[in-house]
Design a protein around this motif. Structure first.
Motif, PDB file in Angstrom:
ATOM      1  N   GLY A  14       0.612  -1.214  -0.134  1.00  0.00           N
ATOM      2  CA  GLY A  14       0.005  -0.133  -0.082  1.00  0.00           C
ATOM      3  C   GLY A  14       0.829   1.171   0.104  1.00  0.00           C
ATOM      4  O   GLY A  14       1.451   1.376  -1.047  1.00  0.00           O
ATOM      5  N   PHE A  38      -1.063  -2.749  -6.065  1.00  0.00           N
ATOM      6  CA  PHE A  38      -1.475  -1.764  -5.057  1.00  0.00           C
ATOM      7  C   PHE A  38      -1.827  -0.344  -5.981  1.00  0.00           C
ATOM      8  O   PHE A  38      -1.982   0.851  -5.452  1.00  0.00           O
ATOM      9  CB  PHE A  38      -0.366  -1.538  -4.427  1.00  0.00           C
ATOM     10  N   SER A  67      -4.314   0.701  -7.393  1.00  0.00           N
ATOM     11  CA  SER A  67      -5.487   1.608  -6.989  1.00  0.00           C
ATOM     12  C   SER A  67      -5.393   2.399  -5.625  1.00  0.00           C
ATOM     13  O   SER A  67      -6.134   3.178  -5.482  1.00  0.00           O
ATOM     14  CB  SER A  67      -6.888   0.884  -7.283  1.00  0.00           C
ATOM     15  N   ILE A  68      -4.592   1.874  -4.749  1.00  0.00           N
ATOM     16  CA  ILE A  68      -4.473   2.720  -3.639  1.00  0.00           C
ATOM     17  C   ILE A  68      -3.453   3.751  -3.790  1.00  0.00           C
ATOM     18  O   ILE A  68      -3.855   4.981  -3.461  1.00  0.00           O
ATOM     19  CB  ILE A  68      -3.562   1.760  -2.510  1.00  0.00           C
ATOM     20  N   SER A 112      -4.518   7.092  -5.434  1.00  0.00           N
ATOM     21  CA  SER A 112      -5.561   8.062  -4.783  1.00  0.00           C
ATOM     22  C   SER A 112      -4.602   9.020  -4.177  1.00  0.00           C
ATOM     23  O   SER A 112      -5.284  10.057  -3.682  1.00  0.00           O
ATOM     24  CB  SER A 112      -6.215   7.220  -3.832  1.00  0.00           C
TER      25      SER A 112
END
Ligand SMILES: Nc1nc2c(ncn2[C@@H]2O[C@H](COP(=O)(O)OP(=O)(O)OP(=O)(O)O)[C@@H](O)[C@H]2O)c(=O)[nH]1
Ligand SMILES: [Mg+2]
Lengths: 761, 223
Positions: B41, B69, B71-72, B75
């Motif tokens: 993450g 990871f 899409s974590i 952001s």
């Protein structure tokens, strides 16, 4: 003494004699006194002599005592030395006894073991071997040597030999029997032999064999369950979470194995062996989960959805589509619709949280087993580290991360699309200050954040909070568009009162500029309401986080805090947006109306005679007209603006009114009566405006009030009653500079320039 | 503790294994971590530095390079003030992925974000990407450029101090409290990476003035 006397004088001699006699007497009595004490002194003397004798005895006694003490201590020492040697003898004796017992047992074991094996009494045989193995083999060899010197070496080493062979045989047998039991799938026998391995010193083998057996059984079970999962789901009307259910059942199967077998293994094997079983199970679990996920991906068309969303995002290039673009996009059926994703997102969150909970369970169980083992702290730490590495590198953990990734992609798409939809389908109901999208948008955001919490993943939660912030930024730009265009102005009084009546009658006529006007006001209200909703949102989210993750690590807490701080930045942007809208409103709504009203001030004379004053007061005064106009104007906005916006509006209106009026005053001339009227009028205005809002406008009125005070003076000299340090605590300090005061005084035609010049400021 | 003039968010991205975590640890903890696992993450560190006499709080986000990871980590792009895009100079594939990373940055980050291309592991003797190639790429895509070694602590301090200095300049000019233009140019990163390789493989990052400032800032923050 005699020489000093006059011997010639008989009188003198006589008296001297008397004196001498007196002295003699005194001396005698003294002497007697002293003699009388002799007996006391004698008796004291005697007493002292007596005690001296006693002291001698004491001295000899104490010498005796000291020699006795040293004697005793010698004795004690020798006693304790004896005790020590007795102790040693005893321990040797018990060791001996143990050896004798060992030897006896050895004999018994060696006699019994072959029998037991022959009779297939594996429990007895293993117990005997267990006893044999519990004897320190080195000591045994030494004992054999010791005994050997007495000539019976053979019997001991024979027994050892027998037992060693029997052990080997038994080990093989137990393995064979265990495998047979496994082949026959005879659980009772499997458990029976499972308990024998540790007696034969085969801990590792036992657990590994058992683990393999369990895995085999689990594999069959899982396969069956996976096959029937969809049917069951259909029957139970849980089709939308079928795979989450399957995954849950699967993980429960594995967890149950740990739960059930932990006490068994700890009883028969001791602590510290669970990690072997857990590792084996994890490998199997990885394989089984893989099958479920494969089915899930296939059945739910995950790959397709991911591709569609990614393509759609790429085509947008990360920008929010314009509303028209968006409407076109909505027709495009390739794009997954939020409502279709909703159920799938729920399923993903359940799947993720189940895995998370499974890992937590496994870690807790194995950790407590490691803690209970008799290894040293360092070794325990290493074991725990090893466990973490095994779990982190497991395929299940990777799958879990992939699930989270998919979830986040879908959740983001869901959030963005739903928010766009809410913006497009925005409806404004008459009588409401905000339109539907504020409620809708914040409902969606809240739902998404809530849902992210159910994944049990801090990383997931934070990502969704981040996405919320960017979504809000898009939302703000949507709010801003009508605000940027400004508040439509240029209406005539007719059109203006048309709005008024439309608002009052609850129906808006659809003339373009009216629509635009109400749209503008509505966005301004939306922005204001959104700041409030956003504050509530992060407060409740913070609370939810505390409930879901009661023990975050320091780093995790910081990450969470920093993500939430991002929402605060968005709130500030929203506030700036409201302020921007207000300045628009000011320039197009307030200014153009207000200025002509106030400029009416020039149409009145402020130099009045008593008669004119009476006339003036009989007719409609400037301020009455102004207040009526302001009131009509404000009531337009009173119910259509949110309370906070309305207060801000009044505040702007007040500032503009006062500064414009001040400008008009400075361009006019006054006499005493004109000043008097002005003062009354300013008071009326102040009390009107104060009554309109919930906060005080007095502060904004201060300058004007002071101007009126100056213009209302009887004489120039009177100013010193108001101006100066004496009055500072009574009224607000002066907002006017001395220069301004002089200029104002000069507006009074009846004040002499010389007087004004003379006054000290 | 909380007394600082600016807070900047710096996000490190790039393929798995290029040394993002090592760069961050080197800078925040002054060490080269032996055998720590891949990042999961995101990870988060804070370091307060002093640049041009101002206390600056740097929030450094170390992201995981592994695909799953993404899409974590994506952001976090939007709120970043600076993005450090890292590749491994001894590993061609990490360089070949740069266009993909740029597309992602384009998609998620603020368009005005400060972008820095970093070629890490200069200590290795099996270099596959010549410095000029990295530089060229950076120039083409409007990024600053620097080569580093987390292992040998080469250019790591410099990387972060230069970013801090550049961000301060940006913040000031946005504030309208723009310091006078000439000083801004002297200390800023006007030629950060665009003029490259005159003397060493890592020159052209910025002017000397700013380097002195950085060292001062550093020694102060260490004492
Ligand atoms: N020789 C050398 N090796 C380095 C350097 N920096 C990192 N490494 C090594 O590269 C490997 C990966 O480093 P990390 O910092 O974990 O890589 P990362 O970019 O954080 O990887 P992810 O977290 O998976 O994205 C480790 O074995 C480090 O020891 C460097 O400057 N020189
Ligand atoms: Mg890392």
């Amino acid at each position: 003494m005699i020489s000093s006397m006059d011997t010639n004088e008989a009188n003198n001699m006589q008296s001297d004699l008397v004196k001498i006699q007196d002295e003699e007497e005194a001396i005698n009595s003294n002497l007697e006194n002293l003699l009388s004490k002799q007996s006391i002194l004698d008796s004291k003397m005697n007493a002292i002599c007596y005690f001296l004798g006693a002291l001698n005895t004491v001295s000899t006694d104490s010498k005796k005592l000291s020699s006795q003490i040293s004697h005793t201590s010698d004795l004690a020492e020798s006693v304790s030395a004896k005790v020590r040697s007795v102790d040693m003898a005893r321990s040797r004796a018990s060791e001996c006894q143990k050896r004798v017992h060992d030897l006896i047992d050895l004999q018994l074991c060696s006699q019994g073991v072959l029998n037991a094996i022959e009779e297939e009494d594996y429990e007895k045989g293993s117990a005997l071997i267990g006893r044999f193995l519990s004897i320190d083999q080195n000591v045994l060899r030494r004992t054999a040597g010791d005994v050997g010197s007495n000539g019976s070496v053979t019997s001991v080493s024979d027994a050892v030999h027998t037992l060693e062979k029997a052990t080997e045989k038994m080990r093989k047998l137990v393995v064979i029997r265990f495998d047979e039991a496994v082949n026959k799938d005879d659980l009772a026998s499997v458990e029976r032999f499972l308990k024998l391995f540790p007696l034969l010193g085969m801990h590792q083998d036992g657990i590994e064999k058992f683990g393999k057996y369990i895995c085999m059984k689990l594999a069959v079970k899982c396969e069956k369950e996976l096959r029937s999962s969809l049917d069951i789901a259909k029957a139970e009307n849980r089709l939308s979470v079928a795979f989450a259910d399957t995954l849950t059942t699967l993980l429960e199967n594995f967890a149950r194995v740990i739960e059930v077998n932990k006490p068994i293994i700890e009883t028969y094997y001791g602590s510290g062996y669970l990690i072997i079983l857990a590792t084996l199970l994890q490998n199997e679990c990885d394989l089984e989960v893989k099958n479920v996920i494969l089915e899930f991906n296939k059945n739910r068309r995950i790959a397709d959805l991911i591709q569609q969303i990614n393509e759609y995002n790429r085509s947008m290039g990360g920008n929010m589509p314009s509303l028209i673009q968006f409407q076109k996009q909505s027709l495009n059926t390739d794009k997954p619709q939020p409502k279709d994703l909703d159920a799938l997102i729920l399923e993903l969150t359940i799947m993720h949280s189940r895995v998370e909970l499974y890992f937590r369970f496994l870690k807790r169980k194995v950790k407590s087993d490691i803690e209970a083992s008799d290894k040293d702290a360092n070794e325990k730490e290493q074991q725990i580290q090893r466990l973490s590495t095994i779990l982190n590198n497991s395929d299940l953990s990777r799958k879990m991360q992939e699930i989270l990734s998919t979830y986040l992609l879908f959740e983001r798409h869901f959030m963005e699309e739903s928010v766009y939809k809410a913006i497009i389908l925005d409806t404004f109901e008459v009588g409401q200050q905000c339109s539907s999208m504020v409620d809708d948008v914040f409902y969606i955001l809240r739902k998404c954040i809530r849902r992210s919490l159910t994944t049990q993943s801090v990383n997931g939660l934070c990502a969704v909070i981040n996405n919320t912030a960017s979504c809000l930024c898009n939302f703000i730009s949507a709010l801003k568009i009508p605000l940027k265009n400004g508040y439509p102005s240029g209406y005539t009084d007719l059109a203006y009162s048309a709005i008024q009546s439309a608002v009052q009658h609850g129906k808006l006529q659809s003339s373009d500029s009216e629509k635009a006007r109400s749209n503008f006001i509505n966005r301004l209200n939306n922005a204001d309401m959104s700041t409030e909703f956003l504050e509530t949102l992060w407060e409740t989210v913070e609370q939810d986080i505390k409930n879901t993750f009661p023990s975050l690590s320091v780093t995790e807490q910081r990450i969470v805090d920093s993500c939430i701080a991002e929402l605060r930045n968005v709130r500030d942007t929203l506030k700036a947006c409201v302020n921007f809208g207000m300045t628009q409103l000011r320039s197009s709504a307030i200014k153009p109306r207000l200025n002509p009203w106030i400029d009416q001030f020039f149409n009145y004379s402020h130099i009045l005679s008593e008669e004119e004053l009476a006339d003036y007061e009989a007719g409609e005064t400037f301020i009455q007209t102004l207040i009526v106009q302001l009131d009509a104007f404000l009531s337009q906005f009173k119910n259509v603006l949110t309370p906070r916006n309305f207060d801000a509006f009044v505040s702007i209106l007040t500032s503009d009114t006062t500064s414009r009026l001040e400008r008009a005053i400075k361009k006019s001339s006054f006499n005493r009566l004109g000043g008097l009227i002005l003062d009354q009028q300013i008071r009326a205005l102040s009390s009107y405006l104060t009554g309109v809002t919930s906060w005080s406008v007095r502060d904004k009125m201060t300058r004007l009030t002071q101007i009126a005070t100056i213009l209302n003076l009887e004489k120039v000299e009177e100013l010193s009653d108001y101006w100066g340090p004496d009055n500072e605590n009574e009224s607000p300090s002066w907002r006017l500079t001395p220069q301004e005061v002089r200029t104002l005084l000069a507006l009074r035609i009846d004040f002499r320039i010389d007087d004004i010049k003379r006054i000290k400021l | 503790m909380e007394d600082y003039k600016f807070l900047f968010k710096i996000v490190l991205v790039g393929n798995a294994g290029v040394g993002k975590t090592c760069l961050v640890r080197r800078f925040t903890q002054g060490l080269f971590p032996p055998g720590q696992g891949a990042t999961i993450g995101v990870d988060f560190m804070i370091k307060t530095v002093e640049v041009e006499g101002e206390k600056i709080k740097l929030q450094i986000w170390d992201t995981a390079g592994q695909e799953r990871f993404r899409s974590i980590t994506q952001s976090y792009y939007r709120s970043a003030h600076a993005l450090i895009l890292v590749y491994d100079i001894s590993c061609q594939p990490t360089f070949d992925c740069l266009p993909d990373w740029l597309r992602e940055i384009q998609e998620y980050a603020n368009s005005k974000v400060l972008k820095i291309l970093v070629g890490n592991k200069t200590d290795r003797d099996d270099r596959e990407i010549p410095t000029q190639i990295g530089e060229e790429f950076a120039k083409q895509h409007d990024m600053y450029f620097l080569e580093t070694s987390a292992k040998e602590a080469e250019n790591v301090e410099r990387l972060f101090y230069e970013i801090a200095a550049e961000l301060i300049d940006q913040a000031r000019s946005k504030d309208g409290t723009n310091v006078n233009k000439t000083t801004a140019d002297a200390i800023g990163l006007g030629n950060f990476g665009t003029k490259a390789t005159q003397n060493s493989c890592c020159s052209g990052f910025s002017s000397n003035t700013s380097q002195t400032n950085c060292e001062n800032g550093n020694s102060r923050s260490n004492t």
